[in-house]
Enzyme design. Structure first.
Site, mmCIF file in Angstrom:
data_model
loop_
_atom_site.group_PDB
_atom_site.id
_atom_site.type_symbol
_atom_site.label_atom_id
_atom_site.label_comp_id
_atom_site.label_asym_id
_atom_site.label_seq_id
_atom_site.Cartn_x
_atom_site.Cartn_y
_atom_site.Cartn_z
ATOM 1 N NE ARG A 1 8.773 -9.753 -8.007
ATOM 2 C CZ ARG A 1 8.152 -10.910 -7.888
ATOM 3 N NH1 ARG A 1 8.442 -11.691 -6.757
ATOM 4 N NH2 ARG A 1 7.629 -11.725 -8.808
ATOM 5 C CG HIS B 1 1.291 -20.428 -2.863
ATOM 6 N ND1 HIS B 1 1.568 -19.406 -3.824
ATOM 7 C CD2 HIS B 1 0.934 -21.600 -3.358
ATOM 8 C CE1 HIS B 1 1.681 -20.158 -4.898
ATOM 9 N NE2 HIS B 1 1.454 -21.313 -4.840
ATOM 10 C CG ASP C 1 -0.055 -13.790 -7.069
ATOM 11 O OD1 ASP C 1 0.905 -13.458 -6.542
ATOM 12 O OD2 ASP C 1 0.136 -15.254 -7.357
ATOM 13 C CG HIS D 1 9.209 -12.913 -12.617
ATOM 14 N ND1 HIS D 1 10.019 -12.970 -11.700
ATOM 15 C CD2 HIS D 1 7.923 -13.378 -12.186
ATOM 16 C CE1 HIS D 1 9.366 -14.034 -10.588
ATOM 17 N NE2 HIS D 1 8.030 -14.145 -11.014
ATOM 18 N N GLY E 1 4.701 -16.215 -12.629
ATOM 19 C CA GLY E 1 3.932 -14.904 -12.423
ATOM 20 C C GLY E 1 3.960 -13.816 -13.130
HETATM 21 O O1 DOR Z 1 3.467 -17.573 -9.988
HETATM 22 C C1 DOR Z 1 3.755 -16.793 -8.761
HETATM 23 N N1 DOR Z 1 4.769 -15.833 -8.409
HETATM 24 N N2 DOR Z 1 3.335 -17.352 -7.579
HETATM 25 C C2 DOR Z 1 3.815 -17.245 -6.402
HETATM 26 O O2 DOR Z 1 3.077 -17.830 -5.344
HETATM 27 C C3 DOR Z 1 4.809 -16.341 -6.303
HETATM 28 C C4 DOR Z 1 5.142 -15.197 -7.206
HETATM 29 C C5 DOR Z 1 6.282 -14.559 -7.311
HETATM 30 O O3 DOR Z 1 6.782 -14.050 -6.347
HETATM 31 O O4 DOR Z 1 6.855 -14.622 -8.363
HETATM 32 ZN ZN ZN Z 2 1.833 -14.328 -4.879
HETATM 33 ZN ZN ZN Z 3 1.278 -17.383 -4.086
#
Ligand code: DOR
Ligand code: ZN
Ligand code: ZN
Length: 436
Positions: A65, A181, A300, A304, A319
Site C-alpha cells: 500500500r 489474477h 497475497d 485493510h 484481503g
Molecule cells: O482479496 C484481494 N485483495 N485480492 C486481490 O486480488 C487484491 C487484494 C487487495 O489489493 O486488497
Molecule cells: Zn494480491
Molecule cells: Zn489477486
C-alpha cells in the site's frame, strides 16, 4: 578467514535431513556452512542451539500500500511484518493508489520504501490502457508486469485477446514474467454472498486461465498465475506444464482454510479469489508438493483497516494480512509430517527466487545473499493483535502453530532478534530488488 557473523550450532537442512552446523556471514553474503569446531573467527556470534537456521522466505505477492493508502499499511509497517514473519524479500503489487502505471509512481514507491525498509523490496508495474505507452524506463526496476482482468488498473481496458497479446509482447520484450489474477469482470455488483461466490467462481478462474493460455501462443513470454484457488485450475495448469514458461503460486489460506469455516457476517475471511471447499484446499496442497503443478507459496498480504474489514460482508474489503502467518502455518505442515523439508525450502524460498530471476537468493549456501531466519519449534497461537502489520484481522486467528520466527537477518544485518527489532528502518535490504 575472518567473518562478520557466525550463527553457531543451529539445525540446518542438508539433503532433506536436519543436521547441526554453523553458518558464517561476511559482507552481506553467506561465507560458508561449517561443522562444529571448524567455524572461522567472527566479530559476532549468535548461539543457535535449539533453533533452525533457514533461508528467509521470498514472498512474491504482497500489497504494501503506502502512497495514498498508508492507513492500511506503509513500507515501514509492512516490511516490519515481513521481518517479524521470517520473510526477507517481498515483491509489492502495482494496484496501489495511485497505481504503478508511470515511472513517477514507481519512483515515489521506491523512494519511500528505501527510507522505511526492513527487508528487500521488489516491485511490479501495471500496463497502461495503450500498451505502447508503457514506459520502458521502469523495466530495470521491476520484476514483472501484473494485470487484473476483473478490475483493470487502467480504466476502460477490456481483457480480450488483443489486449492480452499486447501484455505478453511487452513482457517478452522486457524479459519479465506477466503475472495475472485469474478472474473475469462481473456484469453487476453482487447482492448476496451466493452471488459474490458465483461471480468469482472456479468456472471464472478456469475461463480466465484459458483465455490467457490461448493468447500466449504468439510470444515466448512467461506467464505466472497468481493465487490458484481451485482444484480444476491446478489440474489445467498441470496439463500445460510442458511449457517451462508457465508458473503458478498458491496461498496458505487457499490451502488450509475453507469458505464453510466462516460465518461471513463481516469481511474477516473475505478475499479474492474467495476461500473454496476443503476438497480444493487438499488438491492445492497436493499440487504444490506431489504433482508440481504449482511452483510456490505466496501470502497475497492484502492489508485493510479494521473498519473496512468489520463492515457487513458485501461492503467489506477483500484481503487480509499474510506476512506474519505464512511461515508459522507452513512450517507446522513440516513439523506435523504433511510437507517435507525439501518441498518447504523449494516452495517458500528457491522457487520464488527462480520465478523472479534472482539467482543469488533463496538458498542457504555459500555465495548466496545472507537473508536468513532463525526459527524455534514451539507451540503458540496466532493472534492478530500481535502483528506488526497495521492490519490485525486474520482468518487464522487463534490457530495453533508449531514454529516461531525469532530472529531475521537481511543482507547480513540482524534486523529482528529475540522477537524485537534491533535496528531502525532504512538501514538494510535492497530496494528495488533487481534481476542481475
Ligand atoms: O482479496 C484481494 N485483495 N485480492 C486481490 O486480488 C487484491 C487484494 C487487495 O489489493 O486488497
Ligand atoms: Zn494480491
Ligand atoms: Zn489477486
Amino acid at each position: 578467514m575472518s567473518v562478520d557473523l557466525v550463527l553457531r550450532e543451529g539445525t540446518i537442512i542438508q539433503d532433506g535431513s536436519e543436521v547441526i552446523r554453523s553458518v558464517a556471514i561476511k559482507a552481506n553474503k553467506i561465507a560458508g556452512v561449517f561443522q562444529l569446531g571448524s567455524e572461522p573467527e567472527a566479530k559476532e556470534t549468535i548461539d543457535c542451539r535449539g533453533l533452525y537456521i533457514l533461508p528467509g522466505l521470498i514472498d512474491i505477492h504482497v500489497h504494501l500500500r503506502d502512497l495514498e493508502q498508508s492507513s492500511k499499511e506503509d513500507y515501514e509497517s509492512g516490511t516490519m511484518a515481513a521481518a517479524a514473519g521470517g520473510v526477507t524479500t517481498v515483491v509489492d503489487m502495482p494496484n496501489s493508489v495511485p497505481p504503478v502505471l508511470t515511472r513517477q509512481v514507481l519512483e515515489d514507491k521506491i523512494e519511500r520504501a528505501l527510507s522505511k525498509r526492513f527487508v528487500n523490496v521488489g516491485f511490479y508495474a501495471g500496463i497502461p490502457k495503450k500498451a505502447e505507452d508503457f514506459d520502458v524506463r521502469m523495466l530495470p526496476d521491476i520484476l514483472g508486469l501484473k494485470v487484473y482482468p476483473h478490475a483493470p488498473l487502467a480504466k476502460g481496458v477490456k481483457y480480450n485477446r488483443n489486449r492480452i497479446e499486447d501484455c505478453f509482447r511487452l513482457a517478452d520484450e522486457g524479459n519479465v514474467p506477466l503475472l495475472f489474477h485469474p478472474d473475469l469482470p462481473a456484469k453487476e455488483e453482487p447482492s448476496s454472498l451466493e452471488e459474490f461466490l458465483q461471480i468469482h467462481s472456479c468456472e471464472a478462474e478456469a475461463k480466465a486461465l484459458n483465455l490467457f493460455l490461448d493468447s500466449k501462443v504468439k510470444y515466448e513470454s512467461r506467464l505466472h498465475v497468481c493465487h490458484v484457488s481451485c482444484a480444476g485450475t491446478a489440474r489445467a495448469i498441470l496439463e500445460r506444464r510442458a511449457e517451462a514458461t508457465l508458473t503458478a503460486e498458491v496461498t496458505p489460506h487457499h490451502m488450509f482454510l475453507a469458505s464453510g469455516d466462516f460465518s461471513h457476517e463481516d469481511g474477516t475471511a473475505k478475499v479474492l479469489p474467495p476461500l473454496r471447499s476443503p476438497y480444493d484446499g487438499q488438491k492445492l496442497a497436493g499440487s504444490l508438493c506431489l504433482m508440481c503443478a504449482i511452483d510456490c507459496i505466496a501470502s497475497d498480504h492484502a492489508p485493510h483497516t479494521s473498519v473496512e474489514k468489520q463492515a457487513p460482508f458485501l461492503e467489506a474489503s477483500s484481503g487480509f494480512p499474510g506476512l506474519e502467518t505464512t511461515l508459522p502455518v507452513v512450517l507446522t505442515e513440516v513439523f506435523e509430517g504433511r510437507m517435507s523439508w525439501v518441498d518447504y525450502l523449494r516452495v517458500c524460498c528457491s522457487a520464488p527466487a527462480s520465478i523472479l530471476g534472482i539467482p543469488n537468493k533463496g538458498v542457504l549456501a555459500k555465495g548466496y545473499d545472507a537473508d536468513i531466519v532463525l526459527v524455534r519449534r514451539e507451540k503458540w497461537k496466532i493472534r492478530g493483535r500481535d502483528f506488526h502489520s497495521k492490519a490485525k484481522i486474520t482468518p487464522f486467528e487463534g490457530r495453533d502453530v508449531l514454529a516461531r520466527p525469532v530472529s531475521t537477518i537481511v543482507g547480513g544485518e540482524i534486523v529482528f532478534r529475540d522477537s524485537g527489532f534491533v535496528i531502525g528502518p532504512g538501514l538494510t535490504g535492497r530496494v528495488p530488488v533487481r534481476r542481475p
